[in-house]
Design a protein around this motif. Structure first.
Motif, PDB file in Angstrom:
ATOM      1  N   THR A  78     -11.236 -41.656  24.888  1.00  5.45           N
ATOM      2  CA  THR A  78     -11.686 -42.379  26.084  1.00  5.45           C
ATOM      3  C   THR A  78     -11.799 -43.881  25.839  1.00  5.45           C
ATOM      4  N   ALA A  79     -12.480 -44.282  24.782  1.00  4.00           N
ATOM      5  CA  ALA A  79     -12.668 -45.708  24.517  1.00  4.00           C
ATOM      6  C   ALA A  79     -11.329 -46.383  24.231  1.00  4.00           C
ATOM      7  N   ALA A  80     -10.488 -45.719  23.452  1.00  7.71           N
ATOM      8  CA  ALA A  80      -9.183 -46.300  23.115  1.00  7.71           C
ATOM      9  C   ALA A  80      -8.290 -46.399  24.343  1.00  7.71           C
ATOM     10  N   ASN A  81      -8.319 -45.383  25.197  1.00  8.07           N
ATOM     11  CA  ASN A  81      -7.527 -45.445  26.432  1.00  8.07           C
ATOM     12  C   ASN A  81      -8.030 -46.547  27.361  1.00  8.07           C
ATOM     13  N   ASP A  82      -9.331 -46.733  27.390  1.00  6.18           N
ATOM     14  CA  ASP A  82      -9.875 -47.827  28.198  1.00  6.18           C
ATOM     15  C   ASP A  82      -9.376 -49.179  27.671  1.00  6.18           C
ATOM     16  N   ARG A  83      -9.278 -49.293  26.357  1.00  8.82           N
ATOM     17  CA  ARG A  83      -8.758 -50.545  25.799  1.00  8.82           C
ATOM     18  C   ARG A  83      -7.288 -50.739  26.174  1.00  8.82           C
ATOM     19  N   SER A  84      -6.513 -49.672  26.168  1.00 11.53           N
ATOM     20  CA  SER A  84      -5.110 -49.771  26.577  1.00 11.53           C
ATOM     21  C   SER A  84      -4.999 -50.244  28.017  1.00 11.53           C
ATOM     22  N   LEU A  85      -5.835 -49.693  28.877  1.00 16.45           N
ATOM     23  CA  LEU A  85      -5.825 -50.117  30.271  1.00 16.45           C
ATOM     24  C   LEU A  85      -6.229 -51.584  30.404  1.00 16.45           C
ATOM     25  N   ALA A  86      -7.189 -52.012  29.589  1.00 12.50           N
ATOM     26  CA  ALA A  86      -7.625 -53.406  29.639  1.00 12.50           C
ATOM     27  C   ALA A  86      -6.532 -54.341  29.120  1.00 12.50           C
ATOM     28  N   HIS A  87      -5.845 -53.933  28.064  1.00  8.62           N
ATOM     29  CA  HIS A  87      -4.737 -54.742  27.556  1.00  8.62           C
ATOM     30  C   HIS A  87      -3.676 -54.925  28.645  1.00  8.62           C
ATOM     31  N   ALA A  88      -3.348 -53.833  29.316  1.00  5.79           N
ATOM     32  CA  ALA A  88      -2.327 -53.903  30.360  1.00  5.79           C
ATOM     33  C   ALA A  88      -2.804 -54.760  31.537  1.00  5.79           C
ATOM     34  N   ALA A  89      -4.090 -54.677  31.859  1.00  5.96           N
ATOM     35  CA  ALA A  89      -4.617 -55.488  32.955  1.00  5.96           C
ATOM     36  C   ALA A  89      -4.540 -56.973  32.636  1.00  5.96           C
ATOM     37  N   ALA A  90      -4.584 -57.312  31.340  1.00  5.56           N
ATOM     38  CA  ALA A  90      -4.499 -58.713  30.937  1.00  5.56           C
ATOM     39  C   ALA A  90      -3.071 -59.243  30.999  1.00  5.56           C
ATOM     40  N   ALA A  91      -2.077 -58.334  30.991  1.00  4.43           N
ATOM     41  CA  ALA A  91      -0.669 -58.744  31.078  1.00  4.43           C
ATOM     42  C   ALA A  91       0.084 -57.704  31.902  1.00  4.43           C
ATOM     43  N   PRO A  92      -0.251 -57.577  33.173  1.00  2.00           N
ATOM     44  CA  PRO A  92       0.254 -56.471  33.988  1.00  2.00           C
ATOM     45  C   PRO A  92       1.759 -56.468  34.191  1.00  2.00           C
ATOM     46  N   ASP A  93       2.399 -57.617  34.087  1.00  2.00           N
ATOM     47  CA  ASP A  93       3.844 -57.659  34.264  1.00  2.00           C
ATOM     48  C   ASP A  93       4.595 -57.306  32.984  1.00  2.00           C
ATOM     49  N   GLU A  94       3.870 -57.216  31.864  1.00  2.00           N
ATOM     50  CA  GLU A  94       4.523 -57.019  30.571  1.00  2.00           C
ATOM     51  C   GLU A  94       4.146 -55.718  29.870  1.00  2.00           C
ATOM     52  N   LEU A  95       2.928 -55.232  30.085  1.00  4.31           N
ATOM     53  CA  LEU A  95       2.438 -54.055  29.381  1.00  4.31           C
ATOM     54  C   LEU A  95       2.150 -52.932  30.368  1.00  4.31           C
ATOM     55  N   LEU A  96       2.772 -51.781  30.161  1.00  2.00           N
ATOM     56  CA  LEU A  96       2.586 -50.615  31.022  1.00  2.00           C
ATOM     57  C   LEU A  96       1.871 -49.549  30.203  1.00  2.00           C
ATOM     58  N   PRO A  97       0.614 -49.233  30.553  1.00  2.00           N
ATOM     59  CA  PRO A  97      -0.198 -48.379  29.681  1.00  2.00           C
ATOM     60  C   PRO A  97       0.092 -46.896  29.863  1.00  2.00           C
ATOM     61  N   PHE A  98       0.043 -46.170  28.726  1.00  2.00           N
ATOM     62  CA  PHE A  98       0.087 -44.711  28.713  1.00  2.00           C
ATOM     63  C   PHE A  98      -1.278 -44.216  28.234  1.00  2.00           C
ATOM     64  N   VAL A  99      -1.677 -43.051  28.691  1.00  2.00           N
ATOM     65  CA  VAL A  99      -2.904 -42.419  28.236  1.00  2.00           C
ATOM     66  C   VAL A  99      -2.565 -41.486  27.073  1.00  2.00           C
ATOM     67  N   ARG A 100      -3.311 -41.626  25.984  1.00  2.00           N
ATOM     68  CA  ARG A 100      -3.128 -40.745  24.832  1.00  2.00           C
ATOM     69  C   ARG A 100      -4.127 -39.600  24.919  1.00  2.00           C
ATOM     70  N   LEU A 101      -3.663 -38.391  24.585  1.00  2.00           N
ATOM     71  CA  LEU A 101      -4.489 -37.198  24.784  1.00  2.00           C
ATOM     72  C   LEU A 101      -4.757 -36.468  23.473  1.00  2.00           C
ATOM     73  N   ASP A 102      -5.916 -35.823  23.425  1.00  2.00           N
ATOM     74  CA  ASP A 102      -6.283 -34.892  22.365  1.00  2.00           C
ATOM     75  C   ASP A 102      -6.477 -33.535  23.033  1.00  2.00           C
ATOM     76  N   LEU A 103      -5.641 -32.577  22.683  1.00  2.00           N
ATOM     77  CA  LEU A 103      -5.714 -31.267  23.342  1.00  2.00           C
ATOM     78  C   LEU A 103      -7.022 -30.548  23.061  1.00  2.00           C
ATOM     79  N   ASP A 104      -7.753 -30.958  22.032  1.00  2.00           N
ATOM     80  CA  ASP A 104      -9.038 -30.339  21.721  1.00  2.00           C
ATOM     81  C   ASP A 104     -10.175 -30.858  22.596  1.00  2.00           C
ATOM     82  N   ASP A 105      -9.888 -31.887  23.397  1.00  2.00           N
ATOM     83  CA  ASP A 105     -11.006 -32.574  24.052  1.00  2.00           C
ATOM     84  C   ASP A 105     -10.619 -33.032  25.461  1.00  2.00           C
ATOM     85  N   ARG A 106     -10.804 -32.175  26.451  1.00  2.00           N
ATOM     86  CA  ARG A 106     -10.662 -32.497  27.875  1.00  2.00           C
ATOM     87  C   ARG A 106      -9.385 -33.252  28.220  1.00  2.00           C
ATOM     88  N   PRO A 107      -8.207 -32.771  27.804  1.00  2.00           N
ATOM     89  CA  PRO A 107      -6.985 -33.548  28.031  1.00  2.00           C
ATOM     90  C   PRO A 107      -6.656 -33.769  29.505  1.00  2.00           C
TER      91      PRO A 107
END
Length: 386
Positions: A78-107
Motif C-alpha cells: 500500500t505505501a509503496a503503491n501510494d508512492r508510485s501514484l505520487a511519483h506519477a502525479a508529479a510528472a503525469p505526462d511522463e510516468l504512468l503508474p502500475f499497482v504492484r500486488l502481493d497475492l498473500d495480502d488483499r490483492p
C-alpha cells in the motif's frame, strides 16, 4: 587518480549515448515499458529525479513505472503503491503508474483501490512474491484486469521454473487487453514463443542483460509483440538502448518496425487501443561470429558474475584476458576490438579503484561503474560483428 577513472567512464558513456540515439530511426520517440522507483530490499534504488533526467536526456517520452520489492511492502504494497501514484502525479505526462500486488495480502482490494486512484496497469512478480501462474489467487486478478481494461506486466526472467504453459491457460480463461512478459520471457523463452508468438495482445519487453537473449527473442517472436524496456534502475543507459536497437537491426527489423518496438506498440497499450496483428519473427536462426569476440564475451560474462557478487577486485584476471583477446590483429575487426579495448581499460581502472576504496560507498560506486562498462563491452562484443 580516482577522478580520472570516473571521468573517463562518464565520457565513454556519454559518447555511446550519442551512438545509441544515432542508430535509432530519425526523430523516434521512445516509450520505456518497464521502470522502477523506490528502494528494494536488495539495496537497489530508483530515484524519480534521476529517472526523469535520463528520460529527458534520451528522448524517452513516457514510461510504465512501479515500485520495487520495498522494505515496507506489508501490508499489500500500500505505501509503496501510494508512492508510485505520487511519483506519477508529479510528472503525469511522463510516468504512468502500475499497482504492484502481493497475492498473500488483499490483492483485489489493493488493485481496485489503486486503479480507482489512477493506476494504469498491474505489476506481478512471481519470483519475489512467491507464486506461479497456476495459483488460483491469480484468477480474480486477471479477471479484474480484463474487466477494467488495463494491462498486466509479469516478471518472466530469472528465478522461476517454467511458467509459459500455465500462463497460457490462465490467459485463455481471463484475457486482459495486454499482457507484457518482462525480461523477454527468458525463464522459458522457447515455450513462451510456442504459446504466444502470433497471439495478439501478448508482448515481450526487452529488459535483459544479454544481447544474445534479444537476438533469440526476435528469432522466435514477431516484432509487433516486442516493446522496449530498460528495467531502470537495474538496466542503465546507454547500454539498454544500444543493445535493443542493435539487436533489432541485426534481426532485420525495418524502420517502421523499429518505431513500433521503441514507441508505437507501448503507446497503443497505454492508450487502450487494440493491438496490431502480429506478422512473423524476423531474426536469423544461426549467428556467425568471429572467435575473438566470442572469447571476449566469455571473459566478460565471468566478470559480470564477479561484479554482481560484489568482488572488490578482479582476482581471476578476466579483464586482462579480455584485453589480451583484443590484441588479435588478423580477424579484420581492428576498429571494433580497439573500441572494446578502450572500454575495458577504463573498466580495469574502475575495478582497481574499488579494491582501493576506503569506504563502502566509494567502493560500491566504482564497482557499479565497472559493471556498467562490462555490460557495455558485452553488448559491443556481440553486436559489433553482428
Amino acid at each position: 587518480m580516482p577522478a580520472d577513472a570516473i571521468d573517463s567512464a562518464n565520457e565513454l558513456l556519454e559518447r555511446y549515448a550519442g551512438l545509441a540515439l544515432a542508430e535509432l530511426p530519425r526523430d523516434t520517440a521512445i516509450f520505456d515499458a518497464h521502470t522502477h522507483l523506490g528502494n528494494d530490499i536488495d539495496g537497489m534504488v530508483g530515484d524519480r529525479d534521476e529517472l526523469l533526467q535520463i528520460q529527458r536526456a534520451y528522448g524517452i517520452a513516457r514510461s510504465f513505472v512501479f515500485c520495487l520489492d520495498e522494505p515496507d511492502r506489508q501490508p499489500a504494497f500500500t505505501a509503496a503503491n501510494d508512492r508510485s501514484l505520487a511519483h506519477a502525479a508529479a510528472a503525469p505526462d511522463e510516468l504512468l503508474p502500475f499497482v504492484r500486488l502481493d497475492l498473500d495480502d488483499r490483492p483485489i482490494e489493493e488493485a481496485t483501490r489503486c486503479l480507482d486512484l489512477g493506476a494504469r496497469g498491474i505489476k506481478l512478480h512471481p519470483r519475489a512474491q512467491r507464486f506461479l501462474p497456476d495459483d488460483p489467487r491469480l484468477e480474480p486478478v486477471f479477471e479484474l484486469a480484463a474487466e477494467r481494461r488495463v494491462p498486466i506486466l509479469i516478471h518472466g526472467g530469472r528465478g522461476l521454473p517454467p511458467i509459459a504453459d500455465s500462463l497460457a491457460r490462465l490467459l485463455d480463461r481471463h484475457c486482459p487487453p495486454a499482457l507484457i512478459v518482462a525480461h523477454a520471457g527468458i525463464v522459458d523463452l522457447a515455450a513462451m514463443a510456442e504459446n504466444f508468438a502470433g497471439r495478439a495482445g501478448v508482448f515481450f519487453d526487452t529488459s535483459v542483460w544479454s544481447a544474445l537473449d534479444l537476438l533469440d527473442l526476435y528469432r522466435l517472436v514477431p516484432p509487433e509483440q516486442v516493446v522496449y524496456a530498460s528495467d531502470y534502475p537495474y538496466g542503465r543507459q546507454p547500454n539498454s538502448l544500444l543493445m535493443a536497437v542493435r539487436t533489432a537491426r541485426a534481426s532485420g527489423l525495418d524502420e517502421r518496425e523499429l518505431r513500433a518496438v521503441f514507441h508505437d506498440t507501448a503507446v497503443r497499450i497505454a492508450d487502450g487501443l487494440d493491438p496490431v496483428e502480429p506478422t512473423t519473427p524476423r531474426g536469423a536462426t544461426q549467428l556467425s561470429h568471429p572467435v575473438t569476440f566470442l572469447r571476449i564475451n566469455q571473459y566478460l560474462t565471468m566478470a559480470s558474475a564477479m561484479l554482481w557478487l560484489r568482488h572488490t577486485s578482479d582476482t581471476y584476471g578476466v579483464i586482462g584476458l579480455a584485453l589480451n583477446a583484443c590484441d588479435e590483429r588478423s580477424n579484420g575487426h581492428r576498429i571494433e576490438t580497439d573500441q572494446l579495448r578502450e572500454v575495458l581499460l577504463v573498466t580495469r581502472d574502475l575495478w582497481d579503484l574499488a579494491s582501493r576504496a576506503e569506504d563502502e560507498t566509494a567502493q560500491r560506486r566504482a564497482q557499479r561503474g565497472a559493471l556498467r562498462l562490462v555490460h557495455l563491452a558485452s553488448v559491443l562484443s556481440v553486436t559489433n560483428a553482428a
